[in-house]
Design an enzyme around this catalytic site. Sequence first.
Site, mmCIF file in Angstrom:
data_model
loop_
_atom_site.group_PDB
_atom_site.id
_atom_site.type_symbol
_atom_site.label_atom_id
_atom_site.label_comp_id
_atom_site.label_asym_id
_atom_site.label_seq_id
_atom_site.Cartn_x
_atom_site.Cartn_y
_atom_site.Cartn_z
ATOM 1 N N VAL A 46 -10.011 6.762 -48.909
ATOM 2 C CA VAL A 46 -9.865 5.621 -48.003
ATOM 3 C C VAL A 46 -10.466 4.398 -48.687
ATOM 4 O O VAL A 46 -11.318 4.550 -49.567
ATOM 5 C CB VAL A 46 -10.581 5.881 -46.661
ATOM 6 C CG1 VAL A 46 -9.898 6.976 -45.868
ATOM 7 C CG2 VAL A 46 -12.063 6.213 -46.859
ATOM 8 N N HIS A 97 -24.363 -4.183 -46.024
ATOM 9 C CA HIS A 97 -24.922 -2.917 -46.479
ATOM 10 C C HIS A 97 -26.229 -3.147 -47.233
ATOM 11 O O HIS A 97 -27.194 -2.402 -47.061
ATOM 12 C CB HIS A 97 -23.923 -2.186 -47.375
ATOM 13 C CG HIS A 97 -22.839 -1.489 -46.619
ATOM 14 N ND1 HIS A 97 -22.532 -0.162 -46.783
ATOM 15 C CD2 HIS A 97 -21.979 -1.944 -45.667
ATOM 16 C CE1 HIS A 97 -21.545 0.177 -45.979
ATOM 17 N NE2 HIS A 97 -21.181 -0.893 -45.298
ATOM 18 N N TRP A 124 -25.468 6.123 -46.753
ATOM 19 C CA TRP A 124 -26.076 5.881 -48.065
ATOM 20 C C TRP A 124 -27.197 6.861 -48.387
ATOM 21 O O TRP A 124 -27.669 6.898 -49.532
ATOM 22 C CB TRP A 124 -26.622 4.459 -48.131
ATOM 23 C CG TRP A 124 -25.570 3.429 -48.387
ATOM 24 C CD1 TRP A 124 -24.919 2.668 -47.462
ATOM 25 C CD2 TRP A 124 -25.039 3.028 -49.652
ATOM 26 N NE1 TRP A 124 -24.020 1.830 -48.066
ATOM 27 C CE2 TRP A 124 -24.067 2.031 -49.412
ATOM 28 C CE3 TRP A 124 -25.287 3.422 -50.963
ATOM 29 C CZ2 TRP A 124 -23.358 1.422 -50.437
ATOM 30 C CZ3 TRP A 124 -24.576 2.820 -51.988
ATOM 31 C CH2 TRP A 124 -23.622 1.822 -51.718
ATOM 32 N N LYS A 178 -27.386 8.867 -51.608
ATOM 33 C CA LYS A 178 -27.510 8.096 -52.844
ATOM 34 C C LYS A 178 -28.892 7.487 -53.016
ATOM 35 O O LYS A 178 -29.183 6.879 -54.036
ATOM 36 C CB LYS A 178 -26.466 6.982 -52.873
ATOM 37 C CG LYS A 178 -25.029 7.455 -52.688
ATOM 38 C CD LYS A 178 -24.088 6.274 -52.678
ATOM 39 C CE LYS A 178 -22.658 6.692 -52.420
ATOM 40 N NZ LYS A 178 -22.426 7.229 -51.079
ATOM 41 N N SER A 207 -8.530 -1.001 -52.154
ATOM 42 C CA SER A 207 -8.631 -2.236 -51.365
ATOM 43 C C SER A 207 -8.092 -3.448 -52.116
ATOM 44 O O SER A 207 -7.502 -4.348 -51.502
ATOM 45 C CB SER A 207 -10.079 -2.477 -50.932
ATOM 46 O OG SER A 207 -10.946 -2.650 -52.033
ATOM 47 N N LYS A 235 -11.438 16.369 -43.859
ATOM 48 C CA LYS A 235 -10.231 15.549 -43.836
ATOM 49 C C LYS A 235 -9.089 16.274 -43.141
ATOM 50 O O LYS A 235 -8.839 17.447 -43.417
ATOM 51 C CB LYS A 235 -9.833 15.186 -45.271
ATOM 52 C CG LYS A 235 -10.895 14.376 -45.993
ATOM 53 C CD LYS A 235 -10.607 14.248 -47.480
ATOM 54 C CE LYS A 235 -11.769 13.557 -48.190
ATOM 55 N NZ LYS A 235 -11.617 13.528 -49.645
ATOM 56 N N ASP A 270 -18.911 3.542 -42.384
ATOM 57 C CA ASP A 270 -19.705 2.570 -43.131
ATOM 58 C C ASP A 270 -19.086 2.125 -44.455
ATOM 59 O O ASP A 270 -19.779 1.506 -45.264
ATOM 60 C CB ASP A 270 -21.081 3.174 -43.431
ATOM 61 C CG ASP A 270 -20.975 4.421 -44.316
ATOM 62 O OD1 ASP A 270 -20.397 5.416 -43.852
ATOM 63 O OD2 ASP A 270 -21.453 4.389 -45.456
ATOM 64 N N CYS A 271 -17.844 2.415 -44.704
ATOM 65 C CA CYS A 271 -17.239 2.080 -45.998
ATOM 66 C C CYS A 271 -16.986 0.574 -46.126
ATOM 67 O O CYS A 271 -16.192 0.010 -45.361
ATOM 68 C CB CYS A 271 -15.924 2.837 -46.164
ATOM 69 S SG CYS A 271 -14.983 2.351 -47.616
ATOM 70 N N LYS A 284 -12.719 5.221 -43.126
ATOM 71 C CA LYS A 284 -13.768 6.232 -43.001
ATOM 72 C C LYS A 284 -14.380 6.224 -41.612
ATOM 73 O O LYS A 284 -14.693 5.170 -41.065
ATOM 74 C CB LYS A 284 -14.859 5.972 -44.048
ATOM 75 C CG LYS A 284 -16.009 6.967 -44.014
ATOM 76 C CD LYS A 284 -17.088 6.575 -45.016
ATOM 77 C CE LYS A 284 -18.276 7.535 -44.961
ATOM 78 N NZ LYS A 284 -19.360 7.130 -45.880
#
Length: 242
Positions: free
Chosen positions: A60, A159, A207, A210, A73, A47, A19-20, A8
């Site tokens: 990703v 994070h 973030w 959220k 991952s 994208k 920030d992923c 990302k």
Amino acid sequence: MVLEVAVKSAAGAPNLLGDCPFCQRVLLTLEEKKVPYKTHLINLSDKPEWYLAVNPEGKVPAVKFDDKWVLDSDVIVGILEEKYPEPSLVTPPEFANVGSKLFGPFVTFLKSKDPNDGSEQALLNELKALDEHLKAHGPYIAGEKVTAADLSLAPKLYHLDAVLGHFKKWTVPEDLTHLHNYKKLLFSRESFEKTKPAGVEYVIAGWAPKSAPPPFQLRPPALKMSVLFITHPKDAEVAPSE
């Protein structure tokens, strides 16, 4: 052989690393194993067509193994361990799940608008359990050697510090000394320095949907009535995903 890795990009800065935490986990694994790689920064808001052609879901992280793009991952880290066994990053089975339940309570507390809903205590319980484990088995989860479990936790703890500090004015209690020392160890590793987001501001921006309540929006005046309506849309529920 140089591996291709899709990760990302930063929110509002598509040429910078984003920030992923799941993307960073993969990059940390590559760095710790000294595997050569090339990154493709993917703007998740726009994208590229080439990426959608090889990965229609556009998710990703993704790594290209033997001409095939692999997602998730967990899967990627497993393949890296199999293909590049040295140095081993395998976490002993008895420690493999340490800290694995931390991310859910973190997100729940971040999104909570009710100080009495128990979400803060649920997060504290997970952090205290991790601190107790590190007290008994540290400095890393499996002792003196960093393993896959640490590389999974490191981005999440980073994070947690950045986001809860910004949106909640909340910090990890100082008496969790083993956890604080653990974070210092992780964040000071060369692999972490090379793979962390381009700036804390990009973690916060990533973030924001959220956590922060959406802004008030103004509607144009109605044609038949000279009234200005103000709306406050409901919070969008956006779950963290890879």
